[in-house]
Structure formats: structure tokens, C-alpha cells
Design an enzyme around this catalytic site. Structure first.
Site, PDB file in Angstrom:
ATOM      1  N   HIS A 216      35.856 -18.132 -87.241  1.00 60.66           N
ATOM      2  CA  HIS A 216      35.918 -17.753 -85.831  1.00 60.66           C
ATOM      3  C   HIS A 216      34.485 -17.519 -85.359  1.00 60.66           C
ATOM      4  CE1 HIS A 216      40.308 -16.125 -85.568  1.00 60.66           C
ATOM      5  NE2 HIS A 216      40.240 -17.207 -86.314  1.00 60.66           N
TER       6      HIS A 216
ATOM      7  N   GLU B   3      33.127 -15.055 -83.777  1.00 58.06           N
ATOM      8  CA  GLU B   3      32.620 -13.711 -84.058  1.00 58.06           C
ATOM      9  C   GLU B   3      32.182 -13.565 -85.512  1.00 58.06           C
ATOM     10  OE1 GLU B   3      36.376 -12.989 -81.441  1.00 58.06           O
ATOM     11  OE2 GLU B   3      35.608 -14.551 -82.761  1.00 58.06           O
TER      12      GLU B   3
ATOM     13  N   CYS C  40      40.414 -11.151 -82.315  1.00 59.76           N
ATOM     14  CA  CYS C  40      41.669 -11.030 -83.053  1.00 59.76           C
ATOM     15  C   CYS C  40      41.548  -9.896 -84.076  1.00 59.76           C
ATOM     16  CB  CYS C  40      41.975 -12.361 -83.754  1.00 59.76           C
ATOM     17  SG  CYS C  40      40.896 -12.688 -85.180  1.00 59.76           S
TER      18      CYS C  40
END
Length: 150
Positions: free
Chosen positions: A53, A55, A83
């Protein structure tokens, strides 16, 4: 607020780079003392890894750049609400502030689905959601519209 918009626009550029690679258009940048020290976008499909992801990749870059797992004085700007996996990494890396664009009502861990800051964890980042939300959300909507069209 002016700087927040500047950094979110940098995250949006990362999201556009993801979309150009047929990845879900989520981008992230990490800022420390007014300098972008990490920038990344989703690469789960191209690199065949569920962990990739935006991040997580940005946190990894920032940790390498600063030489440790703690990210003091750092702010994360991301185009989509993190998430649960990313929220855990944010808490564990001690990022001080998170600014996100679009809310994620299916998987958002900073208020939409649940709020990780409501748990008794050892760190609670400051959260600001909804910055340039329409623009961030439209990137995602157009990506999935195009995908369904194929």
C-alpha cells in the site's frame, strides 16, 4: 492549511502515477520539518504483494531515510483514509499527524469503518480527514468506472 494542500497535491501526483501503472490510485507522502522525505503509491498488482500500500511503502522509505523505525516529527498525507494494516503501521512508526483525502467507508481505520485511535494504544496520531476529498475520491471513482467498463 496552505502547506497541507501542497502536500496533499504531492500525494495526488503519486496516486496519478499509480493509476498510470493500472494500480488503484492511492498516493502518499511523508513530510518532516517542511520537507517531503518519502513518496509512494500502491504497487500491489505490479509487485504482487498485499503489503504494498502507498502508506506502507512511504513509511518504509522514511524509516530508511531517517535510520530508525520511529518517525518523530513526521506527517503522512495520503489520498485515501488508511486501512487497518496501514493504521497499525502508522501507530507503530509513531507518525505524529495523518491528513487524508477521501474517506473509505469499507476499510477506513481512522473513523469510517472504525477508529484505531479509540483503542488503548501507546500512540495516537492526530487525524484530519477530507482534505481535497472530492478530487481524491474522483481519482478512485474514475479508475473503477474505467475498470468496470473493460
Amino acid at each position: 492549511m496552505k502547506d497541507d494542500i501542497l502536500y496533499m497535491r504531492a500525494a495526488i501526483e503519486q496516486a496519478k502515477a499509480a493509476m498510470a501503472c493500472s494500480e488503484v490510485p492511492v498516493g502518499a507522502v511523508i513530510v518532516r520539518h517542511g520537507e517531503i522525505i518519502a513518496a509512494a503509491f500502491n504497487t500491489r498488482e505490479t509487485e504482487k504483494n498485499a503489503l504494498y500500500h502507498a502508506e506502507i511503502k512511504a513509511i518504509d522509505q522514511a524509516c530508511r531515510r531517517l535510520g530508525g523505525w520511529r518517525l518523530p516529527g513526521c506527517e503522512l498525507y495520503v489520498t485515501l483514509e488508511p486501512c487497518p494494516m496501514c493504521a497499525g503501521a502508522i501507530v507503530n512508526s509513531r507518525i505524529e499527524r495523518v491528513v487524508f483525502g477521501a474517506y473509505d467507508y469499507k476499510a477506513g481505520a481512522f473513523g469510517s469503518l472504525f477508529d484505531i485511535n479509540s483503542f488503548k494504544l501507546n500512540h495516537k496520531p492526530e487525524i484530519e480527514g477530507g482534505l481535497l476529498a472530492d478530487e481524491c475520491g474522483e481519482l478512485l471513482s474514475s479508475f473503477f468506472r474505467e475498470r468496470r467498463g473493460k
